[in-house]
Design an enzyme around this catalytic site. Sequence first.
Site, PDB file in Angstrom:
ATOM      1  N   ARG A  74     -12.533  50.691 -45.989  1.00 59.91           N
ATOM      2  CA  ARG A  74     -13.780  50.375 -46.674  1.00 59.91           C
ATOM      3  C   ARG A  74     -14.700  49.857 -45.575  1.00 59.91           C
ATOM      4  O   ARG A  74     -14.899  50.558 -44.590  1.00 59.91           O
ATOM      5  CB  ARG A  74     -13.574  49.392 -47.842  1.00 59.91           C
ATOM      6  N   LYS A 134     -18.027  37.319 -58.527  1.00 57.03           N
ATOM      7  CA  LYS A 134     -18.613  38.583 -59.026  1.00 57.03           C
ATOM      8  C   LYS A 134     -18.017  39.048 -60.331  1.00 57.03           C
ATOM      9  O   LYS A 134     -18.720  39.643 -61.145  1.00 57.03           O
ATOM     10  CB  LYS A 134     -18.520  39.671 -57.953  1.00 57.03           C
TER      11      LYS A 134
HETATM   12  C1  LIG Z   1     -14.432  41.296 -54.352  1.00 57.83           C
HETATM   13  C2  LIG Z   1     -14.211  40.851 -52.968  1.00 57.83           C
HETATM   14  C3  LIG Z   1     -13.314  39.803 -52.722  1.00 57.83           C
HETATM   15  C4  LIG Z   1     -12.499  39.132 -53.794  1.00 57.83           C
HETATM   16  O1  LIG Z   1     -11.507  40.008 -54.275  1.00 57.83           O
HETATM   17  P1  LIG Z   1     -10.379  39.504 -55.307  1.00 57.83           P
HETATM   18  O2  LIG Z   1      -9.377  40.597 -55.302  1.00 57.83           O
HETATM   19  O3  LIG Z   1     -11.045  39.338 -56.623  1.00 57.83           O
HETATM   20  O4  LIG Z   1      -9.836  38.229 -54.796  1.00 57.83           O
HETATM   21  C5  LIG Z   1     -13.174  39.391 -51.409  1.00 57.83           C
HETATM   22  N1  LIG Z   1     -13.858  39.978 -50.399  1.00 57.83           N
HETATM   23  C6  LIG Z   1     -14.719  41.000 -50.604  1.00 57.83           C
HETATM   24  C7  LIG Z   1     -15.441  41.590 -49.436  1.00 57.83           C
HETATM   25  C8  LIG Z   1     -14.933  41.467 -51.898  1.00 57.83           C
HETATM   26  O5  LIG Z   1     -15.793  42.473 -52.092  1.00 57.83           O
END
Ligand SMILES: *Cc1c(COP(=O)(O)O)cnc(C)c1O
Length: 353
Positions: A128, A35
């Site tokens: 969350r 993302k």
């Molecule tokens: C963005 C996200 C991740 C990855 O997070 P990083 O800190 O970039 O490794 C993993 N799981 C979920 C649910 C996310 O939204």
Amino acid sequence: MNPRIEIDLKKIGHNTRVLVNMANKRNISVTGVTKVFCGMEKIAQVMADHGVILLADSRIENIKKLQRIQIPKLLLRLPMLSQIRDIVCYTDISLNSELSTIEALGQEALSMNKRHQIILMVDLGDLREGVLIEDTISTVQHILKIKGIQLIGIGTNLTCYGGVIPTEDNLGALASMAQELESRFSIPLKFISGGNSSSIYLLENNQIPKGVNNLRLGEAIVLGRETAFGGRIKDTHDDGFVLKAEIIELKEKPSVPMGEIGMDAFGNKPKFEDKGIRKRAILAVGKQDVSPDSIRPKDQNSAIIGASSDHLIMDVTQSDHQYRVGDEMAFKMDYGALLQIMSSEYVHKTILD
Ligand SMILES: *Cc1c(COP(=O)(O)O)cnc(C)c1O
């Protein structure tokens, strides 16, 4: 083309391999999270080529860009009811916490003659997404009755909202819950997904509880950082992504503006320290492209002193480099800056391979 972000695929590939090896040693697989670079296909392909077993993104628009890459796709953000059709169509797996959404996914899957796979999110305190731990068993009982749906795992997300750090205790609770579900309902759970880049420090210290068998990694791969304490990960690059911007003015000027000081363009009243006459470079990049607090010049003898929407002002008095108008300066960045830059149509994306 300027400003631009240069993307070094070799460095991203190296980082992916280092993290995959580190995780595999503990019987943990890695999901590559795309993302922060908006699902750019070439970068995702490099992650896939270097050992991630799934590609994941929070947005369906990004996942649609990954269809030619031959590994399963996971939707990270809980599905919107208004996007159920696209989600069943373009993703193999989604993370879920709402029974009504899971029912809608199941119906859509049946109508497409498919089974949609889900990982149930469990909230271990970060507040969350996720069902509370005490509601997990009853939720699973319901899920198992929904046709068109295959529950393939449970997972959690920490640190993103509440700042809660993953520990042997909270991840241990996830692992025991998985065991309990497997024995109570006689189902195999393929994925026990123990979080994001904030779980890396546990991996480094060999403290991930047994049973947790997958991590979803974005920042760790793209910037070489673990995110529980903000530390650099050994043997990784932090400059796989570099911002380049061009000097459009270079002059010696006083360090304090002349005249009465009011509000700046963003409604703040700026303060200035008198350092005498300084050599200043103005670069053609600004707050519309990136927050100046989130980037760091590679030239360590230069400093960012301010920015407006389209201009970045640098003090280059101490630099060893004899800059000229038209030269480029390079910047490393944090996660927020990378996300903003990759999302901006004004910053050109250049792949180095
Ligand atoms: C963005 C996200 C991740 C990855 O997070 P990083 O800190 O970039 O490794 C993993 N799981 C979920 C649910 C996310 O939204």
